[in-house]
Design an enzyme around this catalytic site. Sequence first.
Site, PDB file in Angstrom:
ATOM      1  CB  CYS A 158      -6.984  27.024  28.433  1.00 38.32           C
ATOM      2  SG  CYS A 158      -6.053  28.217  29.411  1.00 38.32           S
ATOM      3  CG  ASP A 170      15.314   9.241  35.720  1.00 36.61           C
ATOM      4  OD1 ASP A 170      14.362   9.987  35.372  1.00 36.61           O
ATOM      5  OD2 ASP A 170      16.502   9.518  35.485  1.00 36.61           O
TER       6      ASP A 170
END
Length: 225
Positions: free
Chosen positions: A43, A136
């Site tokens: 990570c 959107d």
Amino acid sequence: MLLGDVFPNFEADSTFGKMKLHDFLGDSWGVLFSHPRDFTPVCTTELGRAAQLSPEFIKRNVKLMALSVDSLEEHHGWSKDIMAYNNAEPGSQFPFPIIADDRRELVERLGMLDPEEKDRSGMPLTARCVFVIGPDKKLKLSILYPATTGRNFDEILRVIDSLQLTAHNRVATPVDWRPGNSVMVPPSIPETEAAALFPAGVYTKDLPSGKKYLRYTPQPNTQQQ
């Protein structure tokens, strides 16, 4: 979450303060990606690479957001390690928010848990999900990696280049496409219409079947066709 679904307008705490997703994105694109845990090796390399590429995402009007089941305090501490991993100047600010979801409410809601990878207490870890959200607020792409496999953020940038190009032009991008390469004309566009849409020309590759479905054209600009 399915492609085309409106992404949930969740509220969460992050290293940039409390955020509401749709307000945070505004008119921008967004990439929300999850990681198993803070202070872990894979990570750290992933968020380090994402931080290095942050200017490239900004150039494309894309806002990055990371997420895991760690606390806000842990995120703040770990982000200093990530910047040190990147050999950044001491005190450099981490360039994008990391969302805290230590109650696991958001990761469960978005289906981000990896049932095969568990922490020491037996709780599932967060998988390596990637969600690309359009201006959107609809889901444009999702990729799901297991906790054991680190992602390629250069590929995520490449995908965004394709998504943004095809959002404004009636084209598709072929395998391994890179910006500047030729693009493909979808079979749904008749030849006469294709000639008008793509004044730079359309090239059709001859195939044994005789079918004219492999049609190429130089990459258009990002103006809507």
